[in-house]
Design a protein around this motif. Sequence first.
Motif, PDB file in Angstrom:
ATOM      1  N   LEU A   1      -7.389   0.662   0.533  1.00  0.00           N
ATOM      2  CA  LEU A   1      -6.152   0.074   0.541  1.00  0.00           C
ATOM      3  C   LEU A   1      -6.305  -1.546   0.413  1.00  0.00           C
ATOM      4  CD1 LEU A   1      -4.756   1.845   3.979  1.00  0.00           C
ATOM      5  CD2 LEU A   1      -4.366   2.359   1.700  1.00  0.00           C
TER       6      LEU A   1
ATOM      7  N   SER B   1       2.190   1.781  -3.476  1.00  0.00           N
ATOM      8  CA  SER B   1       0.797   2.196  -4.419  1.00  0.00           C
ATOM      9  C   SER B   1       0.873   3.717  -4.077  1.00  0.00           C
ATOM     10  CB  SER B   1      -0.348   1.489  -4.003  1.00  0.00           C
ATOM     11  OG  SER B   1      -0.245   0.223  -4.620  1.00  0.00           O
ATOM     12  N   ALA B   2       0.744   4.179  -2.745  1.00  0.00           N
ATOM     13  CA  ALA B   2       0.368   5.444  -2.233  1.00  0.00           C
ATOM     14  C   ALA B   2       1.609   6.240  -3.090  1.00  0.00           C
ATOM     15  CB  ALA B   2       0.566   5.715  -0.818  1.00  0.00           C
TER      16      ALA B   2
ATOM     17  N   LYS C   1      -5.963   9.103   2.211  1.00  0.00           N
ATOM     18  CA  LYS C   1      -7.181   8.360   1.558  1.00  0.00           C
ATOM     19  C   LYS C   1      -8.007   9.387   0.709  1.00  0.00           C
ATOM     20  CE  LYS C   1      -7.132   4.850   5.369  1.00  0.00           C
ATOM     21  NZ  LYS C   1      -7.838   4.419   6.496  1.00  0.00           N
TER      22      LYS C   1
ATOM     23  N   ASP D   1       0.778  -1.094  -0.048  1.00  0.00           N
ATOM     24  CA  ASP D   1       0.029  -0.207   0.138  1.00  0.00           C
ATOM     25  C   ASP D   1       0.706   1.233   0.009  1.00  0.00           C
ATOM     26  OD1 ASP D   1      -2.693  -1.263  -0.021  1.00  0.00           O
ATOM     27  OD2 ASP D   1      -2.564  -1.582   2.102  1.00  0.00           O
TER      28      ASP D   1
ATOM     29  N   LEU E   1      -5.138   7.500  -2.172  1.00  0.00           N
ATOM     30  CA  LEU E   1      -5.226   5.959  -2.259  1.00  0.00           C
ATOM     31  C   LEU E   1      -6.738   5.919  -1.225  1.00  0.00           C
ATOM     32  CD1 LEU E   1      -3.882   3.702  -3.649  1.00  0.00           C
ATOM     33  CD2 LEU E   1      -2.851   3.325  -1.366  1.00  0.00           C
TER      34      LEU E   1
ATOM     35  N   GLN F   1       0.871   6.958  -6.557  1.00  0.00           N
ATOM     36  CA  GLN F   1       0.058   8.168  -6.735  1.00  0.00           C
ATOM     37  C   GLN F   1       0.427   9.402  -6.554  1.00  0.00           C
ATOM     38  OE1 GLN F   1      -3.522   7.992  -7.774  1.00  0.00           O
ATOM     39  NE2 GLN F   1      -2.757   5.772  -8.381  1.00  0.00           N
TER      40      GLN F   1
END
Length: 325
Positions: free
Chosen positions: A289, A209-210, A282, A206, A286, A213
């Motif tokens: 999650l 991925s964050a 968030k 995660d 993202l 982004q």
Amino acid sequence: MKIFVTGATGFVGSAVVKELVGRGQEVTGLVRRRAMAGHVEEAGAKVLMGNLLDPAAWSQAVKESDLVISASQPVRFGEHLAIPESHRRSYYHGKMVANLFLAAQDSRVKAIAVTYGALGFGNKGEQWVDGHTDLNPVGYERSVTGAFWHIDKTSRKTKVPLLNVFTGWAYGPGNWCEAMARGVANGTWRMAGPGDNFMSLIHIEDLASAYAQLAEKLPMGERMCLVDGNPVTQKELLGMVAGEVGCLPPKAVEVEEYARASGELAAESISSSVRLSGDRMKKLLLPELKYPSCKEGIPSVIKALGIKKAARRMEDEELKRAAGF
């Protein structure tokens, strides 16, 4: 997008490099030792050998990048360090990251994202923390966040935009999480203090991925905190791990005893309490999650590590303890 990543062979940096390449970004990873270069190349990134204290080897690559991600960390988990040594490393870390901004001056670089940890906010007890909270580094972050103001000043001086990124304890196969899981399984890990301190976490997948982004959206302004937003106490975390590997939770020792065995910074890190909010992450980066909390993440880590549950281990140990063994 061309992205330059320092600390590309580290736990966080290597995951970020792999994720960025997987999303089609053109990534160059700065590597200090040739022996580690293969990991970056396997991920599909270009390798550049060099040291952040010597810009000659990498400054041109920075100038040709759209984004620079500083994932370098001056201390490794498990190092037996005292606080004075952390101050020395903080000084040099500040110089190294500042060199990135000096190299990026008057270039195409849109921003430099500098990585810090949740412990940069200090020992906050039960208080919730977000990007507006004042810094007061403790534990391992004394060697990282201590250079925060020098880096910020260099950003303003060079007019190269700065993204301050604060991550939770990134967990997954490898680094401190693997050491903890194996230590719990073999009975060598100890809980520091009563274990009621909060730990803010995020699974390494995660976190990567964050960061991807972050690279695509470049949300400037307030510090970005990358955490799952569901902190747990040290005692709860160790209980989850013990339940997954099928053994009793670790015994508790005084923080001072933990420090004598593992070092001053390690003891302060593992016993400090930070409840870091992930609301902004968030909202902007993202919203969902893969592992919303360590309740979902820890079982996957134990499975990936291949630490098999001992079906009767917990029962046997309980009987032994009851019998006085």
